[in-house]
Design an enzyme around this catalytic site. Structure first.
Site, PDB file in Angstrom:
ATOM      1  N   GLU A 110       0.835  -1.212   0.000  1.00 45.70           N
ATOM      2  CA  GLU A 110       0.000   0.000   0.000  1.00 45.70           C
ATOM      3  C   GLU A 110       0.866   1.256   0.000  1.00 45.70           C
ATOM      4  O   GLU A 110       0.510   2.276  -0.610  1.00 45.70           O
ATOM      5  CB  GLU A 110      -0.923  -0.014   1.212  1.00 45.70           C
ATOM      6  CG  GLU A 110      -2.026  -1.068   1.110  1.00 45.70           C
ATOM      7  CD  GLU A 110      -2.929  -1.085   2.328  1.00 45.70           C
ATOM      8  OE1 GLU A 110      -4.109  -0.711   2.185  1.00 45.70           O
ATOM      9  OE2 GLU A 110      -2.449  -1.475   3.411  1.00 45.70           O
ATOM     10  N   GLU A 130      -3.585  -9.608   3.427  1.00 47.29           N
ATOM     11  CA  GLU A 130      -4.469  -9.283   4.554  1.00 47.29           C
ATOM     12  C   GLU A 130      -5.589 -10.293   4.757  1.00 47.29           C
ATOM     13  O   GLU A 130      -5.951 -10.593   5.904  1.00 47.29           O
ATOM     14  CB  GLU A 130      -5.074  -7.881   4.364  1.00 47.29           C
ATOM     15  CG  GLU A 130      -4.098  -6.745   4.592  1.00 47.29           C
ATOM     16  CD  GLU A 130      -3.307  -6.368   3.352  1.00 47.29           C
ATOM     17  OE1 GLU A 130      -2.591  -5.355   3.380  1.00 47.29           O
ATOM     18  OE2 GLU A 130      -3.408  -7.097   2.337  1.00 47.29           O
TER      19      GLU A 130
END
Length: 664
Positions: A110, A130
């Site tokens: 990210e 995730e």
């Protein structure tokens, strides 16, 4: 200019007007609070120095950033939180380029999305893992990634957690360039960007996809979700990126991230994460460095032995395979070559690596060929007399320092060890079939096994890419003992009135890929039947015993391989079989059992309790060191759904603490 230390884990130095900022937070350069603060300080420094024209972010060592600091999960938010760091980078007035020198995982990926450019080193990897922790990206991953690579590719990468390398990252649009020296190339890119409008990912439109591509990617991802919430939410959020503004999408992503973070699913997967890091740790091994070994001997080249051989070959070992006859050795060698071919076809092994494996492999029909082996693993018929005789012979063949490992599933390795003059070098290595695929290995610490031998065996298993779990000596070790209790309780319910298909349906609805009776049919019923017959003379006559599985075997119903077991497979698919139902009803009638109904919830609760009770007994007896070890065995060896955490985790839920607070 000297190096400027922005925090304990972030430092920078200016080269040719570019501030190169390195994240150094071993072991994985996690985005801990001091790392996030250091990045903010570095940006402040760059903003305040007119002589600095741009920023390059990279990682120290072989990693870029391994993700968020999972130890901070469950703590109150610690400022600055990652979304704020990411937003600051994306909105920065000067160009910020990521030099991705190694793995950029989760929050690390990210971070790169917010940069104005991304240069991937040749060893770079990008992944969004995730969902494996029961959550979704929480710092813009679901909204920025589709703006770079499109919705279909973003769904694939985020919902599956599939890692990609540098070239694939460039091909899909995640990386702008690939270079051997990522930092040098990133500096060049930062200089070039200084004179052009910056490309801010969040301002990009989501690319139009081919008709149906996004739907196809979503359908594929959801089919693999199997009751997990995180992949479903990931698909929803990525799909919404096309319709929402960036700020709307980020708000929805963050709310979803925080909601999932407090879920039982996320707690279960965090439990699994930490359990894996504790697995294989043994107090008495502290300070021991295992000696390196290179030559592995394998006796028995059937399905199990061949799988072990392939695992060892692909890990770089030289392997000597031994069979009873030259013909059997040749057949085993061909079987191993075939498994390597399948590995190439599936993409798990490169063509050149296959040839290198075969160059390190040899077969023989005489155990004398094992004279130079440093570790010998027997994978012969699971019979005590056969194994003890083999070990007795090996004692006179191998070097004094060689380790002897037995792959038995149920036999007593201590009894096998007594056949040798050096029982201290004997250890159990219980692989799961197919051994070249299955990740779990139970490493059995025998009564006489030395610390050095145990450490060497654990190192060997890890080099194979396996997850080693240490077990004490008991019949069935950890996994088969818990599984036996699971199967026994399921058979009790069938005898009391539940249909096998109802038991399986309840388990599958709860999260198992297959119910226990379907699994038994797939594995074959005759193996457990043979074990029960061996135990018949020592069985406690006062203990409840269900003979239904025996009756199935007596009727030649051994499962899928014979077309019938608990189910009928004549059509090629699993189907309820009236003949099996009649056999079950007859067994009930013999005991005058009046059948009763079981709800799905009662079925699952009883089976979970049976597994947990057996696990507690293993802990009390010292067979298993940790509850997490038991959970890992059941997840990786017996199909327990990882997002449920394992039977011991499930047993702990009733007394667990409040849900965790927001992570950063």
């Amino acid at each position: 200019m000297e190096t400027v230390q922005f925090s304990d884990s972030v430092a920078g130095k200016v080269y040719d007007s570019i501030l190169v900022v390195a994240i150094d937070n071993p072991p994985v350069n996690a985005l801990s609070v001091h790392t996030r603060a250091g990045l903010m300080a570095a940006l402040d420094h760059a903003a305040g120095q007119e002589t600095i024209g741009g920023v390059v972010l990279t990682g120290a060592g072989a990693l870029f950033v391994g993700g968020a600091d999972i130890k901070e999960f469950g703590q109150p938010p610690l400022a600055p939180i990652l979304p704020d760091v990411v937003a600051r980078i994306e909105g920065f007035a000067k160009p910020v380029v990521a030099a991705v020198n190694g793995a950029a995982l989760g929050g690390g990926a990210e971070l790169t999305l917010a940069c104005h450019g991304r240069v991937a080193g040749s060893k770079a990897r990008f992944a969004f893992p995730e969902v494996k922790l029961g959550i979704v990206p929480g710092a813009g991953g679901t909204q920025r990634l589709p703006r770079l690579v499109g919705v279909a590719s973003a769904i694939d990468l985020i919902a599956s957690s599939r890692p990609i390398g540098a070239e694939e990252a460039r091909a899909c649009g995640l990386a702008d360039a690939v270079a051997d020296d990522a930092v040098a190339a990133a500096m060049v890119l930062a200089h070039r960007m200084a004179s052009t409008p910056l490309r801010r990912t969040g301002s990009l439109p989501v690319p139009l996809a081919e008709a149906g591509a996004a739907d196809a990617a979503a359908t594929k991802a959801l089919a693999k979700a199997r009751g997990q919430a995180a992949p479903v939410e990931a698909v929803r959020l990525v799909s919404a990126a096309s319709d929402l503004s960036l700020q709307e999408g980020l708000a929805e992503e963050r709310a979803t991230f925080l909601r999932l973070l407090g879920s039982d699913e996320a707690a279960a997967l965090r439990h699994v994460f930490f359990a894996e890091r504790a697995a294989g740790k043994v107090d008495r091994l502290a300070g021991i460095t295992p000696r390196a070994i290179n030559i592995i001997g394998i006796v028995g080249l059937g399905l199990m032995g061949s799988g072990i051989a392939v695992a060892a070959l692909t890990a770089g070992y030289r392997v000597i395979g031994v069979e009873q006859t030259a013909v059997a050795a040749e057949v085993g060698g061909k079987r191993i070559a075939g498994l390597l071919d399948k590995a190439v076809q599936s993409g798990r092994l490169a063509v050149g690596a296959r040839e290198a494996c075969l160059a390190r492999f040899s077969t023989a029909a005489d155990i004398a060929a094992l004279a130079e082996a440093e570790l010998v693993i027997e994978a012969v018929f699971d019979d005590l007399a056969v194994k003890t005789e083999l070990f007795r012979k090996l004692d006179h063949v191998v070097a004094p320092g060689a380790v002897l490992a037995t792959n038995t599933s149920y036999l007593d390795p201590d009894a096998i060890a007594t056949a040798t003059a050096r029982p201290e070098r004997v250890v159990g290595l219980h692989f799961f079939s197919p051994a070249n695929i299955m990740r779990l290995v139970e490493v059995v610490d025998c009564k006489a096994t030395t610390a050095e031998v145990l450490a060497l065996t654990l190192a060997f298993a890890r080099r194979l890419g396996k997850l080693p779990i240490v077990s004490g000596v008991t019949e069935g070790f950890i996994g088969n003992r818990v599984y036996s209790a699971y199967r026994r309780e399921a058979e009790f319910m069938v005898e009391d009135g539940a249909a096998p298909q109802d038991v399986d349906a309840a388990l599958e609805a709860w999260g198992f890929a297959m119910g226990i009776f379907a699994v038994n049919d797939m594995a074959g019923l005759e193996i457990a039947w043979a074990r029960r017959k061996r135990q018949a003379s020592t069985r406690d006559p006062g203990e409840r015993y269900v003979a239904i599985a025996d009756r199935l075997c007596e009727a030649g119903r051994f499962g899928r391989k014979t077309g019938a077991g608990w189910y009928d497979y004549a059509s090629g698919k699993r189907a309820v079989d009236p003949a099996a139902t009649a056999l079950i009803e007859a067994a009930r009638a013999e005991k005058s059992i009046l059948p009763r109904n079981f709800t799905p919830g009662e079925i699952v609760a009883r089976l979970l309790e049976a597994m947990a009770d057996e696990g507690k007994a293993l802990l009390i007896e010292g067979i298993a060191a940790r509850a997490g070890d038991i959970d890992l065995v059941m997840i990786n060896g017996y199909g327990f759904p990882a997002h449920k955490g394992g039977p011991m985790f499930q047993a702990s839920l009733k007394s667990s603490a409040d849900p965790p607070a927001a992570a950063n």
